[in-house]
Every structure is written in C-alpha cells, then in structure tokens.
Design a protein around this motif. Structure first.
Motif, PDB file in Angstrom:
ATOM      1  N   GLU A   3       0.845  -1.186   0.000  1.00  0.00           N
ATOM      2  CA  GLU A   3       0.000   0.000   0.000  1.00  0.00           C
ATOM      3  C   GLU A   3       0.884   1.242   0.000  1.00  0.00           C
ATOM      4  OE1 GLU A   3      -2.926   0.073   3.025  1.00  0.00           O
ATOM      5  OE2 GLU A   3      -3.798  -1.872   2.480  1.00  0.00           O
ATOM      6  N   TYR A   4       0.470   2.221  -0.788  1.00  0.00           N
ATOM      7  CA  TYR A   4       1.277   3.428  -0.949  1.00  0.00           C
ATOM      8  C   TYR A   4       0.525   4.655  -0.452  1.00  0.00           C
ATOM      9  CZ  TYR A   4       4.438   0.688  -3.885  1.00  0.00           C
ATOM     10  OH  TYR A   4       5.324  -0.249  -4.342  1.00  0.00           O
ATOM     11  N   GLN A   5       1.300   5.696  -0.163  1.00  0.00           N
ATOM     12  CA  GLN A   5       0.747   6.975   0.243  1.00  0.00           C
ATOM     13  C   GLN A   5       0.032   7.631  -0.949  1.00  0.00           C
ATOM     14  OE1 GLN A   5       0.757   9.061   3.025  1.00  0.00           O
ATOM     15  NE2 GLN A   5      -0.243  10.633   1.788  1.00  0.00           N
ATOM     16  N   PRO A   6      -1.205   8.092  -0.756  1.00  0.00           N
ATOM     17  CA  PRO A   6      -1.879   8.835  -1.839  1.00  0.00           C
ATOM     18  C   PRO A   6      -1.149  10.147  -2.143  1.00  0.00           C
ATOM     19  CG  PRO A   6      -3.440   8.134  -0.139  1.00  0.00           C
ATOM     20  CD  PRO A   6      -2.070   7.901   0.411  1.00  0.00           C
ATOM     21  N   ILE A   7      -1.357  10.674  -3.331  1.00  0.00           N
ATOM     22  CA  ILE A   7      -0.786  11.962  -3.718  1.00  0.00           C
ATOM     23  C   ILE A   7      -1.663  13.068  -3.116  1.00  0.00           C
ATOM     24  CG2 ILE A   7      -0.112  13.463  -5.632  1.00  0.00           C
ATOM     25  CD1 ILE A   7       1.520  10.974  -5.638  1.00  0.00           C
ATOM     26  N   THR A   8      -1.181  13.706  -2.077  1.00  0.00           N
ATOM     27  CA  THR A   8      -1.942  14.735  -1.371  1.00  0.00           C
ATOM     28  C   THR A   8      -1.685  16.109  -1.983  1.00  0.00           C
ATOM     29  OG1 THR A   8      -0.139  15.119   0.187  1.00  0.00           O
ATOM     30  CG2 THR A   8      -1.735  13.404   0.766  1.00  0.00           C
ATOM     31  N   LYS A   9      -2.465  17.101  -1.522  1.00  0.00           N
ATOM     32  CA  LYS A   9      -2.259  18.481  -1.972  1.00  0.00           C
ATOM     33  C   LYS A   9      -0.865  18.964  -1.602  1.00  0.00           C
ATOM     34  CE  LYS A   9      -7.095  19.977  -1.909  1.00  0.00           C
ATOM     35  NZ  LYS A   9      -8.081  20.939  -1.322  1.00  0.00           N
ATOM     36  N   GLU A  10      -0.374  18.531  -0.450  1.00  0.00           N
ATOM     37  CA  GLU A  10       0.980  18.911  -0.028  1.00  0.00           C
ATOM     38  C   GLU A  10       2.027  18.379  -1.005  1.00  0.00           C
ATOM     39  OE1 GLU A  10       4.044  18.258   3.775  1.00  0.00           O
ATOM     40  OE2 GLU A  10       2.047  17.328   3.765  1.00  0.00           O
ATOM     41  N   ILE A  11       1.850  17.132  -1.419  1.00  0.00           N
ATOM     42  CA  ILE A  11       2.786  16.542  -2.382  1.00  0.00           C
ATOM     43  C   ILE A  11       2.694  17.265  -3.719  1.00  0.00           C
ATOM     44  CG2 ILE A  11       3.310  14.452  -3.697  1.00  0.00           C
ATOM     45  CD1 ILE A  11       2.410  12.832  -1.221  1.00  0.00           C
ATOM     46  N   ILE A  12       1.474  17.579  -4.154  1.00  0.00           N
ATOM     47  CA  ILE A  12       1.281  18.301  -5.419  1.00  0.00           C
ATOM     48  C   ILE A  12       2.034  19.622  -5.394  1.00  0.00           C
ATOM     49  CG2 ILE A  12      -0.401  19.502  -6.873  1.00  0.00           C
ATOM     50  CD1 ILE A  12      -0.526  16.492  -7.189  1.00  0.00           C
ATOM     51  N   GLU A  13       1.954  20.348  -4.288  1.00  0.00           N
ATOM     52  CA  GLU A  13       2.647  21.633  -4.188  1.00  0.00           C
ATOM     53  C   GLU A  13       4.160  21.447  -4.273  1.00  0.00           C
ATOM     54  OE1 GLU A  13       1.502  24.749  -4.258  1.00  0.00           O
ATOM     55  OE2 GLU A  13      -0.392  23.753  -4.717  1.00  0.00           O
ATOM     56  N   LYS A  14       4.662  20.423  -3.644  1.00  0.00           N
ATOM     57  CA  LYS A  14       6.100  20.175  -3.683  1.00  0.00           C
ATOM     58  C   LYS A  14       6.543  19.746  -5.089  1.00  0.00           C
ATOM     59  CE  LYS A  14       6.675  19.115   1.240  1.00  0.00           C
ATOM     60  NZ  LYS A  14       7.548  20.276   1.496  1.00  0.00           N
ATOM     61  N   LEU A  15       5.716  18.958  -5.773  1.00  0.00           N
ATOM     62  CA  LEU A  15       6.022  18.584  -7.149  1.00  0.00           C
ATOM     63  C   LEU A  15       5.992  19.815  -8.057  1.00  0.00           C
ATOM     64  CD1 LEU A  15       3.935  15.290  -7.422  1.00  0.00           C
ATOM     65  CD2 LEU A  15       6.431  15.452  -7.520  1.00  0.00           C
ATOM     66  N   ARG A  16       5.041  20.704  -7.806  1.00  0.00           N
ATOM     67  CA  ARG A  16       4.956  21.938  -8.585  1.00  0.00           C
ATOM     68  C   ARG A  16       6.214  22.778  -8.407  1.00  0.00           C
ATOM     69  NH1 ARG A  16       0.172  23.247  -7.162  1.00  0.00           N
ATOM     70  NH2 ARG A  16      -0.880  22.536  -9.056  1.00  0.00           N
ATOM     71  N   ASP A  17       6.751  22.796  -7.213  1.00  0.00           N
ATOM     72  CA  ASP A  17       7.994  23.537  -6.956  1.00  0.00           C
ATOM     73  C   ASP A  17       9.167  22.937  -7.724  1.00  0.00           C
ATOM     74  OD1 ASP A  17       6.667  25.262  -5.250  1.00  0.00           O
ATOM     75  OD2 ASP A  17       7.240  24.169  -3.430  1.00  0.00           O
ATOM     76  N   ILE A  18       9.140  21.612  -7.925  1.00  0.00           N
ATOM     77  CA  ILE A  18      10.252  20.930  -8.602  1.00  0.00           C
ATOM     78  C   ILE A  18      10.213  21.147 -10.114  1.00  0.00           C
ATOM     79  CG2 ILE A  18      11.262  18.677  -9.147  1.00  0.00           C
ATOM     80  CD1 ILE A  18      10.287  17.741  -6.342  1.00  0.00           C
ATOM     81  N   VAL A  19       9.060  20.887 -10.732  1.00  0.00           N
ATOM     82  CA  VAL A  19       8.995  20.881 -12.197  1.00  0.00           C
ATOM     83  C   VAL A  19       8.360  22.144 -12.780  1.00  0.00           C
ATOM     84  CG1 VAL A  19       8.908  18.369 -12.272  1.00  0.00           C
ATOM     85  CG2 VAL A  19       6.766  19.662 -12.268  1.00  0.00           C
ATOM     86  N   GLY A  20       7.771  22.966 -11.943  1.00  0.00           N
ATOM     87  CA  GLY A  20       7.078  24.153 -12.438  1.00  0.00           C
ATOM     88  C   GLY A  20       5.602  23.877 -12.620  1.00  0.00           C
ATOM     89  N   PRO A  21       4.752  24.887 -12.462  1.00  0.00           N
ATOM     90  CA  PRO A  21       3.299  24.679 -12.506  1.00  0.00           C
ATOM     91  C   PRO A  21       2.767  24.166 -13.835  1.00  0.00           C
ATOM     92  CG  PRO A  21       3.865  27.037 -12.479  1.00  0.00           C
ATOM     93  CD  PRO A  21       5.123  26.279 -12.185  1.00  0.00           C
ATOM     94  N   SER A  22       3.482  24.409 -14.926  1.00  0.00           N
ATOM     95  CA  SER A  22       2.994  23.966 -16.245  1.00  0.00           C
ATOM     96  C   SER A  22       3.226  22.479 -16.485  1.00  0.00           C
ATOM     97  CB  SER A  22       3.679  24.763 -17.358  1.00  0.00           C
ATOM     98  OG  SER A  22       3.393  26.135 -17.265  1.00  0.00           O
ATOM     99  N   TYR A  23       4.064  21.880 -15.656  1.00  0.00           N
ATOM    100  CA  TYR A  23       4.489  20.506 -15.951  1.00  0.00           C
ATOM    101  C   TYR A  23       4.064  19.500 -14.890  1.00  0.00           C
ATOM    102  CZ  TYR A  23       7.087  22.888 -19.544  1.00  0.00           C
ATOM    103  OH  TYR A  23       7.421  23.660 -20.625  1.00  0.00           O
ATOM    104  N   ILE A  24       3.020  19.835 -14.153  1.00  0.00           N
ATOM    105  CA  ILE A  24       2.355  18.851 -13.298  1.00  0.00           C
ATOM    106  C   ILE A  24       0.895  18.810 -13.699  1.00  0.00           C
ATOM    107  CG2 ILE A  24       2.061  20.571 -11.449  1.00  0.00           C
ATOM    108  CD1 ILE A  24       2.154  18.044  -9.542  1.00  0.00           C
ATOM    109  N   LYS A  25       0.373  17.615 -13.892  1.00  0.00           N
ATOM    110  CA  LYS A  25      -0.980  17.428 -14.403  1.00  0.00           C
ATOM    111  C   LYS A  25      -1.812  16.676 -13.370  1.00  0.00           C
ATOM    112  CE  LYS A  25       0.734  19.039 -18.250  1.00  0.00           C
ATOM    113  NZ  LYS A  25       0.473  20.454 -18.676  1.00  0.00           N
ATOM    114  N   THR A  26      -3.001  17.240 -13.054  1.00  0.00           N
ATOM    115  CA  THR A  26      -3.889  16.596 -12.090  1.00  0.00           C
ATOM    116  C   THR A  26      -5.325  16.497 -12.592  1.00  0.00           C
ATOM    117  OG1 THR A  26      -4.256  18.736 -11.004  1.00  0.00           O
ATOM    118  CG2 THR A  26      -2.513  17.326 -10.088  1.00  0.00           C
TER     119      THR A  26
END
Length: 466
Positions: A3-26
């Motif tokens: 079982e894995y951790q779901p992708i939370t809003k906190e994770i989404i924000e951290k991913l957005r910081d890494i790749v930029g807002p244009s390159y994360i898709k939800t």
C-alpha cells in the motif's frame, strides 16, 4: 501488493515547486491519456493520481527523493508504445513522463558515437546518424513513435537484430537516476572494459525498476552503401521456417529475416490498401535483407539467397518493395481492424528451435476459440504471437488466454527459451515471470531490486514482485 501513500495536496505543491506549474498534471481529462500504453483491454487500464513532465535529471532526482520521503509510487513513461503494460501505473501514484528530455547532444563522427537524452524519438536519432553517413542499428518496428529511453529500458530488438544485435549491443554508457534519487554515470566509450560490474548492462532491460535512464552514449556503425531486400513466398510453414538455418549456414550475414503468416499477409495488405499482393490467399512471407560495402559482393550474396530460398521450397522469390516492408511494420496496427481487444506475446527461443515452436503454437491454437496470428524475427528466434478476442465474453477470453499461455510458456522454456525477446515483462507477464523463471535467477533479481529500491517506489508491479 504494497500500500502506498496517496498523492496529497501537499505533495502536489512540492512537485509543482520541482517541475514548475505547467508541468504537473492533475485534471482527469489530462490524466486519462496515462491510464494505458498500447494495451487494448480496458480491464487493465489504471489512472494515475498525477503526472509530471520533468526537464532534466536533476528534476527527476528531486521527484524520486520526494517519493521516498512520502512513500508514493512512480511509474516512468517513455513513448507509451509498450505491449507488456510497462507504462501503466498499476499502483496509481505518479506518472513521470520523459518527453521533455528530447535533445541530441552530440554526434562524434570520428569516434562513431552519439549522445542523446532519453526522450529522443528513435527515428530522429536514426535519421541524424544517416545524415552523417553512419548507422544507429537499433530499429524497433515502432521507431516512428517510441523513445530511445524506452528502447533501453526494455532492451528492444527490432528489424536489424540478426546482424547488429539488440539495443544493449548499441550502448557505451548511460546516465541514470537511481530509485533513491542519486544521479550516476555508468559505462564508458570504450571497446572493452573489465573494471568491476557491468552496471550499464544491468540497467538496460530492467524496465525502469532499477533506475530512470536520462541520457545514453550510443554506438554508431558505418552505413553500408549497398543492400537488397528479397521476398520469399512459401505456401507451407515448415519449409519457410526451415530456410533460416540453411541461410545462416550458407555464410550469408543477413541484416533482417522477417516472417509473416498468411493471416498477417491478408490482414496487413487489407489494412494498407494493397491489392494484388502475390499469394494473398495462401502465402507466408519471409523478408530477407542483406547489406554490403562492396557492390560485387552484394550480387554474389543475392544469388546465394535466391538459391537457398528456391532450394527450401519457396513458391516465388521476388524483390521486396516498400509495400512489403510497410505491411511488416503495420502488423500490430492491422490487428485493430478485426478485434478491438487483442494480446501480443513475444517469446524467444533458440533459432534452431523456431520452426518446431511455431508449429507447436499453431497446433495448440486450434484448440481455442480465438484467432492466433504469428509474425516473427525468425533470424533471431523472436516470435510475436497475437491472440484476437473478437466477440468473446471477458470470462471466456480470460480463461482461454490463461490456458493457452500455460501451454505455450511451458513449451518455450522446455525448448530453451524465455518469456520475452524484446517487449519485456511489464505488468502483463508478472505472474508468469514468478512461475517460469528459475528460482536462483529470480532471487538474484529480487535481491538487486530490494537493495537499489528499498522503498519499492519505482515502477512497482513491473518485471518482478520484489
């Protein structure tokens, strides 16, 4: 399965910081494109919770470090051409697409090598090599759409493997991001090396379970100026297949030896809109390519190839024009016009056992309610078996496919073969990998996977169950 951790809003924000807002898709309407690769059965589709499109190895390393910290799975996606469910996020989580790493960095004509990022289309690097009078010998049938990183991850074979070998034979070195987020360089631009483990070769063919290849140094070869393509047409499958050892024993070093059974001859001709193809109703096609650096040598080889084909019972021996090659490249696509759902296998056996293996498969296929089609790289022992669901129910389809596989895979291993020659295991053959792989070999693979990916976050549900 873990079982894995779901992708939370906190994770989404951290991913957005890494790749930029244009390159994360939800958004669901965007994520739906990542739920499958070349899989046609909706029962096997899985939607990711998010997708990222990183720009370089540094961003990929940061994503993997985040995945280890939070415990969510990452599925790597190359060109989406996998036939083994290799790019499907079977555990949900995050899809990491390699499409932005698409630059050819260097072509060294004197050293005969090319440095490319993993998201370069295979056809583009082939074209760039030809422009320099050189050859990149990796040539999967999906070269127009597949990416070199996916070729490396699955150790793709293709149409030139008889002469030049598979993808791993075309590689000097790779840059890779490990499952824990380190960036490492493996291998070197050397003709030989006995300095420790051959780690670049370990990673090639590991289907993204041991790391994400971000860059590769590829071997190039001189481009032969002369070649010919022969189409040998047979009306009996045993004579077509028994031709291969005769050809090899004659000293011919063919670049390609491709086989299409009659169902493919008819289906591909119809799909491509070709009328009046020779022996449309009863012919099996064997396509032979021979290349040479000397024109006079080419003439001698062509004469020998024609003699071997005629002596082995060919009904006709002709020049293979572009129509024939276009039919061969469209074998997989042509199936879609007769069955919305199909299943493609790619077992591999020793070349001297390919005739008896195909005969066994076709005989076994008579016991099942689906259509069995075969095309093959018969020069290197790699068979593509396609099963067409047609109008069968899901229950009937699943039951018969399982019984067919148990028979064919057991025969394959008894003949000295393996589950996959070039498509890989992915998720589709995971259970069969557990059953048919010798225990010692499987345990070594699992030990390596656990050591390199202690949190099992990279491509879970693929190749092996660690």
């Amino acid at each position: 399965m873990k079982e894995y951790q779901p992708i939370t809003k906190e994770i989404i924000e951290k991913l957005r910081d890494i790749v930029g807002p244009s390159y994360i898709k939800t958004d669901t309407d965007v994520l739906v494109q990542y739920q499958t690769d070349y899989e046609s059965d909706p029962k096997r589709f899985h939607m990711p919770e998010a997708a990222v499109i990183p720009a370089d190895a540094e961003e990929i390393a940061a994503v993997l470090k985040l995945a280890n910290t939070y415990g969510f799975p990452v599925t790597v996606r190359s060109g989406g051409t996998s036939l083994a469910d290799g790019a499907i996020p079977v555990c949900g989580g995050l899809v990491l697409s390699m499409e932005r790493l698409n630059t050819i960095l260097e072509l060294n004509e004197d050293g005969m090598y090319m440095v490319v990022e993993a998201g370069v289309r295979t056809v583009d690097l082939q074209r760039r090599a030809r422009e320099a009078g050189l050859l990149y010998a990796g040539d999967p049938s999906s070269s127009e759409s597949c990416l070199i990183g996916g070729n490396l991850a699955t150790n793709a074979g293709g149409l030139k493997a008889v002469r030049y070998g598979v993808t791993r034979n075309q590689v000097y070195a790779v840059e890779m991001v490990t499952p824990t987020g380190d960036i490492v360089e493996l291998g070197a631009c050397l003709k030989k090396c006995s300095t420790g483990y051959s780690l670049e070769q370990l990673v090639i063919g590991s289907e993204g379970t041991l790391g994400i290849i971000t860059k590769a140094t590829l071997k190039l070869s001189p481009l032969p100026p002369y070649k010919f393509d022969v189409l040998a047409i047979y009306t009996e499958p045993d004579t077509a297949l028994e031709m291969v050892p005769r050809l090899l024993k004659a000293g011919i070093e063919p670049t390609s030896v491709e086989y299409m059974d009659n169902s493919y001859v008819r289906g591909c001709a119809d799909y491509c809109g070709y009328t009046n193809m020779p022996h449309y109703e009863d012919g099996m096609y064997v396509i032979i390519t021979v290349e040479s650096f000397r024109e006079e040598e080419l003439d001698t080889r062509m004469e020998t190839v024609c003699q071997v084909c005629e002596a082995s019972g060919a009904a006709e021996v002709l020049e293979a024009d572009e129509r024939v090659w276009n039919m061969r490249r469209n074998c997989q696509t042509s199936v879609e016009q007769i069955s919305k759902v199909s299943l493609t296998d790619d077992i591999v056996v020793p070349v001297h056992n390919i005739a008896t293996t195909i005969e066994h498969i076709m005989e076994v296929g008579k016991n099942y309610p689906f259509q069995v089609k075969i095309n093959a790289h018969i020069g290197d022992g790699n068979l593509h078996i396609v099963l067409c669901k047609m109008d069968m129910s899901d229950e009937e389809w699943d039951k018969n496919v399982e019984a067919f596989h148990q028979d064919v895979y057991a025969y394959t291993y008894a003949a000295g073969g393996r589950l996959a020659g070039e498509h890989g295991i992915g998720n589709k053959k995971l259970a069969y990998m557990e059953k048919f792989t010798p225990a010692g070999e499987l345990n070594m693979m699992k030990t390596i996977k656990r050591a390199m990916d202690p949190n099992t976050i990279l491509n879970p549900g693929k190749l092996i169950e660690a």
